[in-house]
Motif scaffolding. Structure first.
Motif, PDB file in Angstrom:
ATOM      1  N   MET A 138       0.821  -1.212   0.000  1.00 46.34           N
ATOM      2  CA  MET A 138       0.000   0.000   0.000  1.00 46.34           C
ATOM      3  C   MET A 138       0.855   1.261   0.000  1.00 46.34           C
ATOM      4  SD  MET A 138      -2.976   1.255  -0.178  1.00 46.34           S
ATOM      5  CE  MET A 138      -3.900  -0.268   0.047  1.00 46.34           C
ATOM      6  N   HIS A 139       2.037   1.196   0.647  1.00 43.32           N
ATOM      7  CA  HIS A 139       2.891   2.382   0.669  1.00 43.32           C
ATOM      8  C   HIS A 139       3.385   2.740  -0.719  1.00 43.32           C
ATOM      9  CE1 HIS A 139       6.055  -0.666   0.693  1.00 43.32           C
ATOM     10  NE2 HIS A 139       6.904   0.281   0.348  1.00 43.32           N
ATOM     11  N   LEU A 140       3.522   1.720  -1.578  1.00 41.86           N
ATOM     12  CA  LEU A 140       3.911   2.014  -2.961  1.00 41.86           C
ATOM     13  C   LEU A 140       2.794   2.770  -3.692  1.00 41.86           C
ATOM     14  CD1 LEU A 140       5.659  -1.333  -3.989  1.00 41.86           C
ATOM     15  CD2 LEU A 140       6.728   0.853  -3.413  1.00 41.86           C
ATOM     16  N   LEU A 141       1.536   2.378  -3.447  1.00 40.69           N
ATOM     17  CA  LEU A 141       0.414   3.098  -4.053  1.00 40.69           C
ATOM     18  C   LEU A 141       0.347   4.522  -3.530  1.00 40.69           C
ATOM     19  CD1 LEU A 141      -2.430   0.402  -4.017  1.00 40.69           C
ATOM     20  CD2 LEU A 141      -1.020   1.126  -5.943  1.00 40.69           C
ATOM     21  N   LEU A 167      15.102   9.332  12.052  1.00 42.90           N
ATOM     22  CA  LEU A 167      16.478   9.176  11.582  1.00 42.90           C
ATOM     23  C   LEU A 167      16.665   7.819  10.915  1.00 42.90           C
ATOM     24  CD1 LEU A 167      19.387  10.166  11.405  1.00 42.90           C
ATOM     25  CD2 LEU A 167      19.767   9.309  13.729  1.00 42.90           C
ATOM     26  N   ALA A 168      16.111   6.760  11.496  1.00 45.43           N
ATOM     27  CA  ALA A 168      16.195   5.431  10.881  1.00 45.43           C
ATOM     28  C   ALA A 168      15.466   5.396   9.545  1.00 45.43           C
ATOM     29  CB  ALA A 168      15.621   4.393  11.836  1.00 45.43           C
ATOM     30  N   TYR A 169      14.307   6.057   9.482  1.00 44.78           N
ATOM     31  CA  TYR A 169      13.535   6.102   8.241  1.00 44.78           C
ATOM     32  C   TYR A 169      14.322   6.801   7.130  1.00 44.78           C
ATOM     33  CZ  TYR A 169       9.839   7.519   4.968  1.00 44.78           C
ATOM     34  OH  TYR A 169       9.093   7.733   3.856  1.00 44.78           O
ATOM     35  N   VAL A 170      14.925   7.953   7.477  1.00 51.16           N
ATOM     36  CA  VAL A 170      15.654   8.730   6.472  1.00 51.16           C
ATOM     37  C   VAL A 170      16.843   7.947   5.920  1.00 51.16           C
ATOM     38  CG1 VAL A 170      17.032  10.812   6.095  1.00 51.16           C
ATOM     39  CG2 VAL A 170      14.923  10.940   7.412  1.00 51.16           C
ATOM     40  N   ARG A 171      17.557   7.238   6.780  1.00 45.79           N
ATOM     41  CA  ARG A 171      18.784   6.553   6.354  1.00 45.79           C
ATOM     42  C   ARG A 171      18.506   5.202   5.702  1.00 45.79           C
ATOM     43  NH1 ARG A 171      22.587   4.930   9.743  1.00 45.79           N
ATOM     44  NH2 ARG A 171      24.328   5.535   8.381  1.00 45.79           N
ATOM     45  N   GLU A 172      17.449   4.507   6.129  1.00 43.04           N
ATOM     46  CA  GLU A 172      17.323   3.102   5.756  1.00 43.04           C
ATOM     47  C   GLU A 172      16.105   2.762   4.904  1.00 43.04           C
ATOM     48  OE1 GLU A 172      17.419   0.826   9.328  1.00 43.04           O
ATOM     49  OE2 GLU A 172      19.208   1.834  10.115  1.00 43.04           O
ATOM     50  N   HIS A 173      15.051   3.535   4.976  1.00 41.37           N
ATOM     51  CA  HIS A 173      13.825   3.128   4.286  1.00 41.37           C
ATOM     52  C   HIS A 173      13.940   3.395   2.781  1.00 41.37           C
ATOM     53  CE1 HIS A 173       9.554   2.714   3.289  1.00 41.37           C
ATOM     54  NE2 HIS A 173       9.467   2.031   4.420  1.00 41.37           N
ATOM     55  N   ASP A 174      13.389   2.480   1.997  1.00 43.91           N
ATOM     56  CA  ASP A 174      13.497   2.604   0.540  1.00 43.91           C
ATOM     57  C   ASP A 174      12.846   3.880   0.020  1.00 43.91           C
ATOM     58  OD1 ASP A 174      14.892   0.267   0.312  1.00 43.91           O
ATOM     59  OD2 ASP A 174      13.148  -0.978  -0.158  1.00 43.91           O
ATOM     60  N   ASP A 175      11.714   4.276   0.606  1.00 44.27           N
ATOM     61  CA  ASP A 175      11.041   5.496   0.124  1.00 44.27           C
ATOM     62  C   ASP A 175      11.948   6.715   0.263  1.00 44.27           C
ATOM     63  OD1 ASP A 175       8.866   3.999  -0.455  1.00 44.27           O
ATOM     64  OD2 ASP A 175       7.596   4.751   1.173  1.00 44.27           O
ATOM     65  N   ARG A 196      15.294   6.691   0.570  1.00 36.79           N
ATOM     66  CA  ARG A 196      16.474   6.519  -0.283  1.00 36.79           C
ATOM     67  C   ARG A 196      16.150   6.858  -1.732  1.00 36.79           C
ATOM     68  NH1 ARG A 196      17.904   2.181  -1.308  1.00 36.79           N
ATOM     69  NH2 ARG A 196      20.130   2.466  -1.615  1.00 36.79           N
ATOM     70  N   VAL A 197      14.985   6.424  -2.200  1.00 32.78           N
ATOM     71  CA  VAL A 197      14.585   6.744  -3.570  1.00 32.78           C
ATOM     72  C   VAL A 197      14.407   8.245  -3.741  1.00 32.78           C
ATOM     73  CG1 VAL A 197      12.695   6.530  -5.241  1.00 32.78           C
ATOM     74  CG2 VAL A 197      13.559   4.496  -4.068  1.00 32.78           C
ATOM     75  N   ARG A 198      13.822   8.893  -2.736  1.00 36.19           N
ATOM     76  CA  ARG A 198      13.636  10.348  -2.809  1.00 36.19           C
ATOM     77  C   ARG A 198      14.986  11.057  -2.903  1.00 36.19           C
ATOM     78  NH1 ARG A 198       9.124  13.545  -3.684  1.00 36.19           N
ATOM     79  NH2 ARG A 198       7.912  12.224  -2.288  1.00 36.19           N
ATOM     80  N   MET A 199      15.982  10.610  -2.138  1.00 40.53           N
ATOM     81  CA  MET A 199      17.311  11.220  -2.195  1.00 40.53           C
ATOM     82  C   MET A 199      17.968  10.986  -3.550  1.00 40.53           C
ATOM     83  SD  MET A 199      19.014  10.799   1.598  1.00 40.53           S
ATOM     84  CE  MET A 199      18.594   9.074   1.901  1.00 40.53           C
ATOM     85  N   LYS A 200      17.863   9.781  -4.064  1.00 41.25           N
ATOM     86  CA  LYS A 200      18.485   9.479  -5.357  1.00 41.25           C
ATOM     87  C   LYS A 200      17.820  10.262  -6.478  1.00 41.25           C
ATOM     88  CE  LYS A 200      19.850   5.287  -6.290  1.00 41.25           C
ATOM     89  NZ  LYS A 200      19.869   3.839  -6.509  1.00 41.25           N
ATOM     90  N   ASP A 201      16.501  10.398  -6.410  1.00 39.39           N
ATOM     91  CA  ASP A 201      15.800  11.176  -7.434  1.00 39.39           C
ATOM     92  C   ASP A 201      16.233  12.643  -7.414  1.00 39.39           C
ATOM     93  OD1 ASP A 201      14.450   8.963  -8.272  1.00 39.39           O
ATOM     94  OD2 ASP A 201      12.575   9.435  -7.240  1.00 39.39           O
ATOM     95  N   ALA A 202      16.604  13.141  -6.236  1.00 41.79           N
ATOM     96  CA  ALA A 202      17.038  14.535  -6.126  1.00 41.79           C
ATOM     97  C   ALA A 202      18.487  14.732  -6.561  1.00 41.79           C
ATOM     98  CB  ALA A 202      16.865  15.017  -4.692  1.00 41.79           C
ATOM     99  N   GLY A 203      19.232  13.641  -6.752  1.00 39.54           N
ATOM    100  CA  GLY A 203      20.616  13.754  -7.215  1.00 39.54           C
ATOM    101  C   GLY A 203      21.662  13.436  -6.170  1.00 39.54           C
ATOM    102  N   TYR A 204      21.240  12.840  -5.044  1.00 47.07           N
ATOM    103  CA  TYR A 204      22.177  12.509  -3.982  1.00 47.07           C
ATOM    104  C   TYR A 204      22.409  10.998  -3.952  1.00 47.07           C
ATOM    105  CZ  TYR A 204      20.707  17.169  -2.529  1.00 47.07           C
ATOM    106  OH  TYR A 204      20.404  18.498  -2.512  1.00 47.07           O
ATOM    107  N   LEU A 205      23.588  10.602  -3.413  1.00 44.71           N
ATOM    108  CA  LEU A 205      23.924   9.185  -3.292  1.00 44.71           C
ATOM    109  C   LEU A 205      23.823   8.787  -1.823  1.00 44.71           C
ATOM    110  CD1 LEU A 205      25.013   6.593  -4.618  1.00 44.71           C
ATOM    111  CD2 LEU A 205      27.324   7.423  -4.100  1.00 44.71           C
ATOM    112  N   PRO A 206      22.793   7.990  -1.444  1.00 42.88           N
ATOM    113  CA  PRO A 206      22.629   7.606  -0.036  1.00 42.88           C
ATOM    114  C   PRO A 206      23.858   6.860   0.489  1.00 42.88           C
ATOM    115  CG  PRO A 206      20.649   7.109  -1.290  1.00 42.88           C
ATOM    116  CD  PRO A 206      21.700   7.476  -2.293  1.00 42.88           C
ATOM    117  N   CYS A 207      24.186   7.080   1.754  1.00 41.52           N
ATOM    118  CA  CYS A 207      25.353   6.430   2.356  1.00 41.52           C
ATOM    119  C   CYS A 207      25.101   4.980   2.727  1.00 41.52           C
ATOM    120  CB  CYS A 207      25.802   7.214   3.593  1.00 41.52           C
ATOM    121  SG  CYS A 207      26.708   8.732   3.175  1.00 41.52           S
TER     122      CYS A 207
END
Length: 548
Positions: A1-4, A513-521, A523-534
């Motif tokens: 559901m989170h993907l929808l 903090l755990a959500y920002v660093r580890e959750h796929d949603d 990470r995808v948001r950071m990559k779409d913005a042009g950043y490389l997640p650690c």
């Protein structure tokens, strides 16, 4: 559901999706009423041989008589084509609307007769009959008209021998032969339609071959009008396509709205309470989007984001409480605070397109910022063009990184307000202005000839959509994140998240903090913005983050 839910967010939320659904359902009507206002449709309803045998033809005469057998042979080589033609648009069609009249050809088959039926009234039928013209194969579709319907019927009557009320062809030599029918200056009112029945026979040179089936229909309406075949061309049609997409969007909308946020996505580490995120103006737009995602998944969480600059943000955390975390472009020398690496941020030195460079050395940059070079002709030769520096203020983490990693010293003093002339300090060695955010820096560089500055890669990419900007390589080097090594490019850093102390695992700060660093949603948001997640997708730390 989170993907929808993420898909719904990507599409702009319920409002834009509802608008899209309405537009998709309305597209066929819009196409019919506005985009293609005049439409002429046709469809071949019947195309086959007449198929009458002696038992249907004889009227008491001997069925095996030579004349009846000859008539059967002739009819066996004849066929009928029935074509429905109609005005399927929303406006009347006049004869002058046609760029090319509606024309029918039937391969090698010869036109023997034609009839108009189901035209709605005798007056309309007579008018359509008057528009019928016949032409021979030698003249092609655009050739001169050979005969009208009365002429064709008159000549056919002369070529028929009567026997017992039954017709037998005679084909006198030298008589004209027609292979096509044209509707000249056809006029049809809205929703008006009729059927054209054409009787055909096989050519004289094909007495025993297979009957032809070819039907070619051409014609065109001027302007935005179309002439189209109403025969279904497959499963994928415009109404089916738009209706299917609308139904899919409606299903996504209903599922997301009917299911309470956060009730199904157990992968989001939710917590309730309030949290403030301050710091880097570079990363804050992306962080704001991530915080919005988290709030939608966790209704009890309230997260505010404020761009205060990296340095000030860390100061606020050090002096604040556990309900504040800070973003910093690079690691800060702050005592007694907790830090976690978030993502790699790449920066570019950028110039206005008028400069005419695509690379620069670090030593040349240092001379520019010290005021030793004040004109681009000193760097690249050629025509003179004043150097105009656009920088950031003293609280900027981006400026601190640029000074430390590239310049090896401080930028010169502020000398300009408009970034074009030294209106603040005429005695200064170089034209230099400041802007509050990286997006403002690149926008100013794109607007001022001879301008140079620096900004994060996402801000540069966004500005390059509209402005004439060039991102320079440094000493011929560019950042290569895919290689996993620095590759000699100096202008990049790691984005850090700071807290006054390590957040409790169950607190909103700890779970966010755990959500920002580890959750796929996130990470995808950071990559779409042009950043490389650690953290990579498998939660393995990226080596490049550990080097800074």
């Amino acid at each position: 559901m989170h993907l929808l839910r993420s898909a719904l967010d990507f599409l702009g939320g319920p409002g834009p999706v509802l608008l899209a659904i309405g537009l998709l359902f309305a597209t066929p009507a819009i196409d019919r009423l506005f985009v293609r206002r005049k439409r002429l449709g046709f469809r071949v309803l019947y195309n086959s041989k007449i198929g009458l045998g002696p038992e249907q033809l004889h009227d008491g005469t001997e069925p095996n008589s030579p004349q009846l057998r000859e008539l059967v042979r002739v009819l066996d080589r004849m066929s009928i084509v029935v074509i429905r033609i109609g005005n399927t648009g929303s406006y009347d069609i006049d004869g002058e609307d046609f760029d090319k009249p509606l024309t029918f050809t039937f391969g090698d088959r010869v036109v023997w007769n034609a009839r108009v039926s189901e035209a709605g009234s005798e007056e309309v039928k007579a008018e359509i009959r008057r528009s019928l013209r016949f032409f021979g194969s030698a003249e092609a579709e655009a050739g001169p008209v050979r005969a009208s319907l009365p002429t064709v019927r008159e000549r056919m009557a002369q070529r028929v021998a009567r026997w017992g009320g039954l017709a037998v062809t005679a084909d006198p030599p030298g008589e004209p032969v027609w292979h096509g029918v044209r509707l000249e200056e056809l006029a049809l009112r809205r929703k008006q339609k009729f059927k054209l029945l054409v009787v055909l026979r096989e050519p004289d040179g094909n007495p025993d071959g297979e009957l032809g089936k070819d039907v070619k229909i051409v014609g065109s309406l001027g302007g935005s009008g179309i002439v189209h075949d109403e025969r279904p061309k497959g499963l994928l049609t415009l109404p089916r396509l738009t209706g299917g997409l609308a139904a899919l969007l409606a299903a996504v909308l209903v599922l997301v709205l009917a299911w309470p946020p956060g009730s199904t996505d157990t992968t989001v580490p939710c917590a309730t309470g309030k949290l403030a995120v301050v710091g880097s103006s570079v990363f804050m737009p992306t962080m704001a989007a991530i915080a919005d995602q988290y709030e939608k998944a966790c209704p009890g969480a309230e997260i505010t984001t404020t761009a205060t600059g990296s340095i000030q943000g860390v100061r606020d955390v050090a002096a604040g409480d556990d309900r504040t975390i800070a973003l910093s472009d690079g690691k800060q020398e702050a005592q007694g605070v907790f830090a976690r690496q978030l993502a790699i941020v790449v920066y570019h030195v950028v110039v206005h397109g008028s400069v005419g460079l695509d690379t620069i050395t670090v030593e040349q940059l240092r001379k520019i910022y010290r005021g030793e070079y004040t004109d681009w002709s000193q760097v690249r030769g050629g025509a003179p063009l004043p150097i105009r520096i656009v920088g950031r203020g003293g609280e900027s983490g981006t400026r601190e990184l640029f000074e430390r990693r590239v310049l090896g010293g401080s930028e010169s003093a502020l000398s300009s307000n408009d970034c074009r002339v030294k209106d603040r300090a005429p005695e200064a060695p170089v034209i230099r202005c400041e802007r509050d955010e990286n997006a403002d820096v690149v926008n100013m560089i794109g607007a001022v000839e001879g301008a140079i500055g620096y900004a994060d890669a996402p801000s540069v990419a966004q500005a390059r959509k509209t402005d004439a900007l060039t991102a320079l390589s440094l000493n011929g080097k560019v950042f290569d994140a895919a290689a996993g090594v620095e590759a000699g490019y100096p202008f990049w850093t790691v984005e850090y998240l700071y807290a006054r102390s390590e957040p409790a695992a169950g607190s909103l700060a700890g779970r966010f903090l755990a959500y920002v660093r580890e959750h796929d949603d996130a990470r995808v948001r950071m990559k779409d913005a042009g950043y490389l997640p650690c953290l990579a997708a498998d939660r393995v730390p990226v080596d490049l983050c550990g080097s800074r």
